[in-house]
Design a protein around this motif. Sequence first.
Motif, PDB file in Angstrom:
ATOM      1  N   HIS A   1       0.782  -1.168   0.082  1.00 10.70           N
ATOM      2  CA  HIS A   1      -0.044  -0.025   0.054  1.00 10.70           C
ATOM      3  C   HIS A   1       0.843   1.320   0.044  1.00 10.70           C
ATOM      4  O   HIS A   1       1.947   1.229   0.592  1.00 10.70           O
ATOM      5  CB  HIS A   1      -0.941  -0.046   1.141  1.00 10.70           C
ATOM      6  CG  HIS A   1      -1.667  -1.116   1.292  1.00 10.70           C
ATOM      7  ND1 HIS A   1      -2.908  -1.597   0.679  1.00 10.70           N
ATOM      8  CD2 HIS A   1      -1.425  -2.374   2.323  1.00 10.70           C
ATOM      9  CE1 HIS A   1      -3.235  -2.667   0.995  1.00 10.70           C
ATOM     10  NE2 HIS A   1      -2.560  -3.101   2.068  1.00 10.70           N
TER      11      HIS A   1
ATOM     12  N   ASP B   1       0.385   5.372   0.688  1.00  8.29           N
ATOM     13  CA  ASP B   1      -0.392   6.594   0.978  1.00  8.29           C
ATOM     14  C   ASP B   1       0.688   7.734   0.687  1.00  8.29           C
ATOM     15  O   ASP B   1       1.847   7.807   1.039  1.00  8.29           O
ATOM     16  CB  ASP B   1      -0.550   6.688   2.477  1.00  8.29           C
ATOM     17  CG  ASP B   1      -1.053   8.143   2.951  1.00  8.29           C
ATOM     18  OD1 ASP B   1      -1.514   8.677   2.150  1.00  8.29           O
ATOM     19  OD2 ASP B   1      -0.810   8.366   4.218  1.00  8.29           O
ATOM     20  N   ASN B   2       0.224   8.530  -0.471  1.00  9.59           N
ATOM     21  CA  ASN B   2       1.074   9.722  -0.997  1.00  9.59           C
ATOM     22  C   ASN B   2       0.535  11.098  -0.454  1.00  9.59           C
ATOM     23  O   ASN B   2       0.984  12.316  -0.876  1.00  9.59           O
ATOM     24  CB  ASN B   2       1.250   9.600  -2.370  1.00  9.59           C
ATOM     25  CG  ASN B   2       0.153   9.826  -3.066  1.00  9.59           C
ATOM     26  OD1 ASN B   2      -0.949  10.120  -2.746  1.00  9.59           O
ATOM     27  ND2 ASN B   2       0.020   9.009  -4.243  1.00  9.59           N
ATOM     28  N   ASN B   3      -0.405  11.189   0.467  1.00  7.21           N
ATOM     29  CA  ASN B   3      -0.857  12.444   0.813  1.00  7.21           C
ATOM     30  C   ASN B   3      -0.921  12.834   2.340  1.00  7.21           C
ATOM     31  O   ASN B   3      -1.047  13.758   2.868  1.00  7.21           O
ATOM     32  CB  ASN B   3      -2.372  12.848   0.130  1.00  7.21           C
ATOM     33  CG  ASN B   3      -3.318  11.891   0.556  1.00  7.21           C
ATOM     34  OD1 ASN B   3      -3.181  11.237   1.640  1.00  7.21           O
ATOM     35  ND2 ASN B   3      -4.443  11.898  -0.255  1.00  7.21           N
TER      36      ASN B   3
ATOM     37  N   ASP C   1      -3.032  11.043   4.812  1.00  5.31           N
ATOM     38  CA  ASP C   1      -4.165  10.789   5.486  1.00  5.31           C
ATOM     39  C   ASP C   1      -4.252   9.304   6.048  1.00  5.31           C
ATOM     40  O   ASP C   1      -5.338   9.286   6.769  1.00  5.31           O
ATOM     41  CB  ASP C   1      -5.349  10.914   4.640  1.00  5.31           C
ATOM     42  CG  ASP C   1      -5.303  10.143   3.527  1.00  5.31           C
ATOM     43  OD1 ASP C   1      -4.618   9.140   3.305  1.00  5.31           O
ATOM     44  OD2 ASP C   1      -6.347  10.053   2.759  1.00  5.31           O
TER      45      ASP C   1
ATOM     46  N   GLU D   1      -4.703   4.643   2.191  1.00  2.00           N
ATOM     47  CA  GLU D   1      -3.802   4.199   0.674  1.00  2.00           C
ATOM     48  C   GLU D   1      -4.349   5.035  -0.468  1.00  2.00           C
ATOM     49  O   GLU D   1      -5.525   4.762  -0.519  1.00  2.00           O
ATOM     50  CB  GLU D   1      -3.940   2.348   0.561  1.00  2.00           C
ATOM     51  CG  GLU D   1      -5.497   1.980   0.287  1.00  2.00           C
ATOM     52  CD  GLU D   1      -6.058   1.713   1.502  1.00  2.00           C
ATOM     53  OE1 GLU D   1      -7.280   0.949   1.668  1.00  2.00           O
ATOM     54  OE2 GLU D   1      -5.665   1.822   2.612  1.00  2.00           O
ATOM     55  N   ASP D   2      -3.783   5.417  -1.090  1.00  2.00           N
ATOM     56  CA  ASP D   2      -3.873   5.731  -2.448  1.00  2.00           C
ATOM     57  C   ASP D   2      -3.738   4.959  -3.789  1.00  2.00           C
ATOM     58  O   ASP D   2      -4.360   5.009  -4.687  1.00  2.00           O
ATOM     59  CB  ASP D   2      -3.095   7.077  -2.685  1.00  2.00           C
ATOM     60  CG  ASP D   2      -3.313   8.312  -1.582  1.00  2.00           C
ATOM     61  OD1 ASP D   2      -4.846   8.568  -1.357  1.00  2.00           O
ATOM     62  OD2 ASP D   2      -2.616   8.612  -0.921  1.00  2.00           O
TER      63      ASP D   2
ATOM     64  N   GLU E   1      -6.442   1.988  -7.309  1.00  2.00           N
ATOM     65  CA  GLU E   1      -6.493   3.597  -7.196  1.00  2.00           C
ATOM     66  C   GLU E   1      -7.331   3.582  -6.041  1.00  2.00           C
ATOM     67  O   GLU E   1      -8.469   3.394  -6.515  1.00  2.00           O
ATOM     68  CB  GLU E   1      -6.675   4.335  -8.291  1.00  2.00           C
ATOM     69  CG  GLU E   1      -5.395   4.036  -9.218  1.00  2.00           C
ATOM     70  CD  GLU E   1      -5.212   4.916 -10.426  1.00  2.00           C
ATOM     71  OE1 GLU E   1      -6.578   5.734 -10.803  1.00  2.00           O
ATOM     72  OE2 GLU E   1      -4.564   5.165 -11.186  1.00  2.00           O
ATOM     73  N   GLY E   2      -7.463   4.107  -5.013  1.00  2.00           N
ATOM     74  CA  GLY E   2      -8.333   4.542  -3.932  1.00  2.00           C
ATOM     75  C   GLY E   2      -8.468   3.416  -2.827  1.00  2.00           C
ATOM     76  O   GLY E   2      -7.332   2.646  -2.659  1.00  2.00           O
ATOM     77  N   ASP E   3      -9.386   3.216  -2.158  1.00  2.00           N
ATOM     78  CA  ASP E   3      -9.498   2.209  -1.214  1.00  2.00           C
ATOM     79  C   ASP E   3      -9.259   0.957  -1.856  1.00  2.00           C
ATOM     80  O   ASP E   3      -9.756   0.626  -2.758  1.00  2.00           O
ATOM     81  CB  ASP E   3     -10.971   2.245  -0.725  1.00  2.00           C
ATOM     82  CG  ASP E   3     -11.181   1.218   0.313  1.00  2.00           C
ATOM     83  OD1 ASP E   3     -11.502   0.196   0.115  1.00  2.00           O
ATOM     84  OD2 ASP E   3     -10.979   1.832   1.694  1.00  2.00           O
TER      85      ASP E   3
ATOM     86  N   GLY F   1     -11.876   0.567  -4.430  1.00  2.00           N
ATOM     87  CA  GLY F   1     -11.348   1.376  -5.473  1.00  2.00           C
ATOM     88  C   GLY F   1     -11.188   0.664  -6.823  1.00  2.00           C
ATOM     89  O   GLY F   1     -11.694  -0.273  -6.985  1.00  2.00           O
TER      90      GLY F   1
ATOM     91  N   GLY G   1       2.027  10.914  -6.616  1.00  2.00           N
ATOM     92  CA  GLY G   1       0.959  11.520  -6.854  1.00  2.00           C
ATOM     93  C   GLY G   1       0.781  12.976  -6.704  1.00  2.00           C
ATOM     94  O   GLY G   1       1.981  13.609  -7.330  1.00  2.00           O
TER      95      GLY G   1
END
Length: 529
Positions: free
Chosen positions: A88, A90-92, A94, A97-98, A158-160, A164, A290
């Motif tokens: 996974h 996470d690039n922001n 929160d 996972e993105d 992409e996303g959850d 996602g 991202g």
Amino acid sequence: MKIKTLSLVIGALCTGMVASTAMSSSHREAPNITRMPTVDSTDFYAFNSYEDGRGDYVTLIANYVPLQDAYGGPNYFALDPAAVYSIHIDNNGDAVEDLTYQFRFNQSLPNETGVALTVGPEGNTRQVAVPLKNVGGISAGDQSAANFIETYALSVVEGDRRTGTAMNVQNATMGGTTFGKPLDFIGTKTFSSREAYAEYANSFIHEVALPNCEMNGRVFVGQRKDPFAVNLGNTFDLVNYVPIEGDSERGAGDGEGFPGGITQSMENDDLRQKNVTSLALEIPKSCLTGEGNGTIGTWTTASLPQARILNPDASFNNTEVNGGALTQVSRLGNPLVNELVIGLKDKDRFSSAEPKDDGQFADYVTHPSLPELLNILFKDAVNQTLGTNMETLAPTNFPRTDLVTAFLTGFEGVNQLATVTPSEVLRLNTGIAATPASAQSAFGVAGDDLAGFPNGRRPGDDVVDIALRVVMGRLCYPIPVNGEPTNLGLCQQEDANVGEVAFTDGAPVDASMMKISFPYLADPVPGSE
């Protein structure tokens, strides 16, 4: 570089290290996962690729199936076809996972029924299936003697991870969406030599065409020598050695360190003859970051369907029926978290938790138990040896804000994501150039090597020694940066009586023990020579 930034850089040393307050990696780390070794994650690595010409890539390696004895035939160590193995991103910041890279495995027999031999005299012959995974020699150019085939599909979500958008990854080498996995290293008669096995295994390094990514990446799944080094048995026997360097410095061989302290030796590494199964990806940096600030948080998980009904009339690939929602049963970001940081009552909960919910485990970080355990075990002996009268060896700054700040948030300008959400993930700044293998320090950031742990983690980073020193208060003392002592201001020297002691488990590891190209981990130990 400004002094403030230097302080933050070195402060990043304890990102994840507070999670690393144990002396083994994630091998058999929770009661439930011991029942399911095929989905037990052992180590996770994330680093800027240091192979020549690959500076625009990040390498991610998730190791599974702990403590593999190389001779563990005849079925060796296949992965679970019912499981989903994930990495996974996470690039922001929160803590959600993105991007998720998902591996799903399949196993089959050649010609559907496997290799059979003609047995019996003329007029009374039978075609009898062989009991082994190979019936002859195997090489990169001739795999016809293999009696077991393991393949996998790779997708990007992409996303959850559950809801996602999922897209298949294409095999840019051979076409299609199926990737091959090499047989484990049965031995040097089957593969003729260690060099021949390396050539065979390397033929399973695949170039991949990634959805929504302009550049191709690479993938490899297969058996590797366990890269982790740890004094495993003695450590869990109430630390049955003196965990302080017995030489004047690491590897000096002069016996002029702490009296009776352990010294560096490969004999102290209980994993030196063990293998693991590696899921390795090399992804262009631009496809991971991202719109974030170039730092990513990453971790690996394995999930199984909720229900498994065993087949009372089992056959190959028909041993059970699986159904229900996928359920996470294994999780690993930073090394060592679930062994001796998380309490026994919460280990299985941690395995199934997501980073965004890590606040529930905060007490294990603010009031870590390992320093207290070491104090109980060694205070009297240390005082007697040194002629001192220390009331405690454990740091006394509570809550351990030095560890909490770094562990849960990262440090601005170093490995802090764009948004700060307290969470246990391995953080990597993709903008910091990789250090060549020949110049890497096994102590990472603490060894004046900003490209190492805890700015991600490389296979040659000695996270055990680093973690021991940090948890016992090293960050309460000035840290040398380019030769200049830097006070981080996280705690005071009087908070850590032994903060400058060279704690170690005596099991060395460094980049020279690894390869210098993808997938970096050393070839597996053969089942026989």
